[in-house]
Design a protein around this motif. Structure first.
Motif, PDB file in Angstrom:
ATOM      1  N   ALA A  14       0.612  -1.136   0.150  1.00  0.00           N
ATOM      2  CA  ALA A  14      -0.069   0.107  -0.100  1.00  0.00           C
ATOM      3  C   ALA A  14       0.938   1.361  -0.203  1.00  0.00           C
ATOM      4  O   ALA A  14       1.930   0.937   0.676  1.00  0.00           O
ATOM      5  CB  ALA A  14      -1.033  -0.012   0.952  1.00  0.00           C
ATOM      6  N   TYR A  15       0.588   2.381  -0.621  1.00  0.00           N
ATOM      7  CA  TYR A  15       1.029   3.551  -1.207  1.00  0.00           C
ATOM      8  C   TYR A  15       2.385   3.154  -1.190  1.00  0.00           C
ATOM      9  O   TYR A  15       3.590   4.288  -1.369  1.00  0.00           O
ATOM     10  CB  TYR A  15       0.865   3.983   0.650  1.00  0.00           C
ATOM     11  CG  TYR A  15      -0.308   4.482   0.928  1.00  0.00           C
ATOM     12  CD1 TYR A  15      -1.194   5.219   0.569  1.00  0.00           C
ATOM     13  CD2 TYR A  15      -0.681   3.651   2.004  1.00  0.00           C
ATOM     14  CE1 TYR A  15      -2.897   4.834   0.788  1.00  0.00           C
ATOM     15  CE2 TYR A  15      -1.702   3.726   2.574  1.00  0.00           C
ATOM     16  CZ  TYR A  15      -3.287   4.440   2.148  1.00  0.00           C
ATOM     17  OH  TYR A  15      -4.229   4.470   2.349  1.00  0.00           O
ATOM     18  N   GLY A  16       3.123   2.689  -1.998  1.00  0.00           N
ATOM     19  CA  GLY A  16       4.292   1.557  -2.209  1.00  0.00           C
ATOM     20  C   GLY A  16       5.256   1.604  -0.887  1.00  0.00           C
ATOM     21  O   GLY A  16       6.328   1.481  -1.501  1.00  0.00           O
ATOM     22  N   ALA A  17       4.630   1.692   0.164  1.00  0.00           N
ATOM     23  CA  ALA A  17       5.677   0.368   0.696  1.00  0.00           C
ATOM     24  C   ALA A  17       6.147  -0.626   1.002  1.00  0.00           C
ATOM     25  O   ALA A  17       5.140  -1.174   0.224  1.00  0.00           O
ATOM     26  CB  ALA A  17       4.965   1.283   2.441  1.00  0.00           C
ATOM     27  N   LEU A  18       7.130  -0.800   1.571  1.00  0.00           N
ATOM     28  CA  LEU A  18       7.459  -2.548   1.066  1.00  0.00           C
ATOM     29  C   LEU A  18       6.842  -3.616   2.319  1.00  0.00           C
ATOM     30  O   LEU A  18       7.300  -3.091   3.179  1.00  0.00           O
ATOM     31  CB  LEU A  18       8.519  -2.470   1.079  1.00  0.00           C
ATOM     32  CG  LEU A  18       9.728  -3.514   0.557  1.00  0.00           C
ATOM     33  CD1 LEU A  18       9.347  -3.935  -1.114  1.00  0.00           C
ATOM     34  CD2 LEU A  18      11.109  -3.794   0.973  1.00  0.00           C
ATOM     35  N   PRO A  19       6.235  -4.324   2.026  1.00  0.00           N
ATOM     36  CA  PRO A  19       5.459  -5.164   2.569  1.00  0.00           C
ATOM     37  C   PRO A  19       6.928  -6.495   3.315  1.00  0.00           C
ATOM     38  O   PRO A  19       7.962  -6.479   2.727  1.00  0.00           O
ATOM     39  CB  PRO A  19       3.738  -5.896   1.579  1.00  0.00           C
ATOM     40  CG  PRO A  19       5.455  -5.954   0.810  1.00  0.00           C
ATOM     41  CD  PRO A  19       5.386  -4.751   0.449  1.00  0.00           C
ATOM     42  N   ALA A  20       5.959  -6.216   4.073  1.00  0.00           N
ATOM     43  CA  ALA A  20       7.170  -7.891   5.051  1.00  0.00           C
ATOM     44  C   ALA A  20       6.557  -8.834   5.119  1.00  0.00           C
ATOM     45  O   ALA A  20       5.463  -8.904   5.866  1.00  0.00           O
ATOM     46  CB  ALA A  20       7.208  -7.033   6.509  1.00  0.00           C
ATOM     47  N   SER A  21       7.247 -10.372   5.441  1.00  0.00           N
ATOM     48  CA  SER A  21       6.870 -11.599   6.142  1.00  0.00           C
ATOM     49  C   SER A  21       6.538 -11.276   7.783  1.00  0.00           C
ATOM     50  O   SER A  21       7.991 -10.876   8.689  1.00  0.00           O
ATOM     51  CB  SER A  21       7.340 -12.414   5.631  1.00  0.00           C
ATOM     52  OG  SER A  21       7.278 -12.566   4.069  1.00  0.00           O
TER      53      SER A  21
END
Length: 711
Positions: A14-21
């Motif tokens: 979302a919003y270009g943020a890098l997702p995490a596991s």
């Protein structure tokens, strides 16, 4: 079994943020505070304690002071702020501060609460055993975060009994970083944001090979208690205020945000552990809570509540892999200094414990019996689950949980099959014996974890029982299986049989390896009796194992029967090995399926059979044809590469060409020879050795070698 984590391999959220596991919420555990036993603050009088508070909003000084009143022993207070007038206001609030000295300093408005702490007070932190980091958090950018500060303060400083529980945990050595369970409204927003590159560079300076597919865990809100040594790697970087950008209201993407997300990783770099804490009334999911009822249970609670992050990439270590043999399990260092010898094995299922599995168990126990020093032993099943029936194959061992650490039990079995939230503990002084390529593959991953956690790792001992890449043909599995043979600098190879050793040495250069010479199983040999030979053709029938050439074997029998129907009518054909459906052999007459036999029943049929047939399309001789020949049966098998079992016994016929027609011809010759033995007592014929260039395996010598690495 579903994965215990939310695996996120995407590169944009979302919003270009890098997702995490992240761990799934129902598997994401937190320790309940306060503990359920009395803790006296007097037992911590030896500790030097300091609180570092960044107060950007001086109007919150009274609230902070109120919470600090719950610390039940003397401590020093270091306060940072960004303006002289704020300093004056803060000093006014803390002018009568009594537990210890109070220092208020002004620093440039850079790096939020992180830079003043790690840079401004860098010379102070390591002078204390235990430190607390707080700040006057307001999170004005998002209304749903209202109450976050108060929530964090309650978990860290909510009462004297809470602080005593925290002191007890940190002083026990079981944990080095404690931070609040994540505030409810932020749980869905825990990601790398715009900080990953900064984190990777920061952790890279600490020697960490960081990647996005490592589970993310951190003190969201950057408030925590810690042993100061857990922060030492960050302090050693010599960060300066100029490394942090000027404050412009950033809500992400700064070095301070990257450090916040790196604190659990830094703790692991220091050799420490982390865990989350929470009051029961502040956690809606009560099944996530771990209560501590006795002081002895703190270490266990930390083990259950935390995970090892570094070295466990979820895309390779934790998710169900496309290569089904490879195990989905993570690893963690174990604090025990006791030496341990661990067997990595595919299964302990009774229906599968024969051949290679039985040989591995036997080799393991042989080595174990020769240790001069007291060494723990562990058997880890990586492919099949372990049930009570399985424990029949491991008498004297106790089944323990995958994540069990520092157990007083000396002989244990661990079920590491499936996808589990616990992690397999590994010791500094632990050495692994692997068998089957996928257990060696996992063993090399465990060895990498040992290096990362302890700085060094002993070699893996690899019991090779066949050229396993050929199980698959040219494929991904072929390459993965073969890759384990190229790790010669990380492993000591033990190769089962002279024939296989010669093949491996020729193809992979195993000059400094051991070979295990063929010898009949003494337990089997003890059941040999001089039975009269009967018109029985004993076959090794394993339709589930392609290299045993089951289809060629049956078709060859069929052709022999059709070519010599009169002679064939007098011969029973008996299949030992696996159970299988009778329709598979419907084209063969006089056929009986015995399946897996006890040693005594197998010895009996060996001694009564006049002819044996056992195929092995590999460089390994396999035991059945040699056992058949030793029991006096005229035995038909096949050559492979340089393997020729006729060199071991006059009772063995090795065919060059393995087709149904050529096999039928060899069966006819074997039956003709065997007719002369019918009715006579079995003549047991010792199996000859063949030349081999390697070092002959000695359990005593290998045990002595292993002890050098783990003592």
């Amino acid at each position: 079994m579903s994965a215990p984590f939310d695996l996120v391999l995407g590169l944009k959220g979302a919003y270009g943020a890098l997702p995490a596991s992240r761990m799934k919420l129902n598997c994401d555990r937190a320790i309940t505070i306060p503990f359920q036993f009395e803790i006296r603050s007097s037992q911590f009088s030896h500790l030097k304690v300091a609180v570092f508070a960044h107060i950007f909003y001086p109007e919150l000084s009274a609230e902070i002071r109120s919470y600090l009143g719950n610390i039940p022993l003397d401590f020093d207070l270091f306060v940072s702020t960004d303006a002289p007038e704020k300093k004056s206001e803060i000093e006014g609030e803390f002018q009568a501060f009594g537990p210890g000295r109070c220092t208020v300093q002004v620093f440039p408005n850079r790096g939020r609460d992180i830079a003043p702490f790690l840079v401004g007070f860098s010379d102070e932190i390591l002078r204390y055993d235990i430190v607390c980091h707080l700040h006057s958090k307001r999170s004005k950018h998002n209304d749903i975060l209202y109450g976050w500060r108060e929530y964090a303060f309650r978990q860290l400083l909510g009462s004297p009994s809470i602080v005593n529980s925290i002191f007890h945990s940190l002083d026990s050595g079981a944990v080095d970083l404690l931070f609040p369970d994540h505030f409810g409204p932020v749980v869905q927003s825990l990601n790398y944001g715009y900080d990953f590159d900064l984190m990777r560079d920061l952790l890279g300076r600490l020697g960490v090979a960081f990647s996005k597919d490592i589970l993310l865990e951190f003190p969201s809100g950057s408030m925590f208690w810690a042993r100061s040594r857990a922060l030492a790697p960050l302090l050693d970087l010599g960060l300066q205020l100029k490394d942090f950008p000027e404050e412009t209201g950033q809500i992400d993407g700064t070095l301070a945000h990257a450090i916040e997300r790196s604190l659990a990783f830094v703790t692991e770099v220091s050799g420490g552990r982390w865990a989350k804490i929470v009051q029961a009334q502040d956690c809606k999911q009560r099944n996530r809570l771990i209560s501590v009822w006795r002081k002895e249970d703190v270490s266990l609670a930390v083990t259950r509540a935390s995970r090892r992050l570094l070295g466990n990439r979820v895309s390779t270590n934790l998710q169900p892999r496309f290569t089904p043999e490879l195990t989905a399990v993570g690893f963690r260092p174990e604090a025990s200094s006791r030496p341990r010898f661990t067997l990595l094995i595919p299964t302990l299922k009774p229906t599968k414990v024969f051949g290679g599995i039985a040989s591995a168990l036997r080799l393991f126990e042989q080595i174990l019996s020769h240790f001069r020093n007291d060494v723990d032993a562990r058997i880890v099943s990586l492919t099949d689950n372990v049930d009570l029936d399985c424990m029949e194959s491991a008498k004297g061992y106790t089944l323990v949980n995958l994540g069990a650490e520092n157990t007083a039990l000396r002989r244990t079995v661990v079920d590491a099959s499936g996808v589990q939230s616990a992690q397999l503990p590994l010791r500094r002084h632990e050495i692994f014996l692997a068998t089957a390529w996928w257990t060696a593959f996992s063993g090399f991953e465990m060895q990498s974890m040992q290096r990362e956690a302890f700085g060094a790792a002993p070699p893996l001992f690899y019991f090779i029982q066949d050229h396993e890449p050929d199980f698959y043909g040219w494929s991904s599995r072929y390459v993965l299986a073969q890759s384990t043979y190229f790790r010669k600098s990380d492993a000591k190879m033990i190769v089962n049989s002279e024939e296989l050793y010669n093949f491996m040495e020729k193809n992979y250069g195993f000059e400094d390896a051991y070979y295990v010479p063929y010898a009949v199983n003494e337990r089997l040999r003890s059941h040999f009796r001089p039975r009269p030979k009967e018109r029985i053709i004993l076959i090794y029938g394993r339709p589930g194992t392609p290299r045993n050439g089951f289809e060629i074997l049956l078709d060859g029998l069929c052709l022999w029967q059709q070519t010599y129907p009169t002679e064939a009518r007098a011969w029973r054909i008996v299949s030992a090995g696996e159970e299988f459906e009778p329709w598979r052999a419907q084209h063969v007459s006089n056929f009986e399926i015995l399946g897996k036999l006890s040693l005594s029943d197998y010895a009996d049929i060996l001694c009564r059979s006049a002819v044996g047939i056992s195929l092995m399309v590999s460089p390994h001789p396999s035991y059945p044809p040699l056992e058949m020949a030793e029991a006096g049966a005229i035995t038909v098998t096949n050559k492979y590469d340089e393997k020729d079992l006729s060199l071991r016994s006059d009772n063995i016929v090795s065919t060059d060409l393995l087709t149904p027609h050529s096999l039928a011809e060899q069966i006819a010759l074997a039956v003709s020879r065997a007719e002369a033995t019918i009715g006579e007592s079995a003549q047991f014929r010792p199996i000859a050795a063949i030349p081999c260039k390697g070092k002959m395996f000695s359990a005593a010598a290998v045990a002595q070698s292993i002890e050098k690495f783990i003592s």
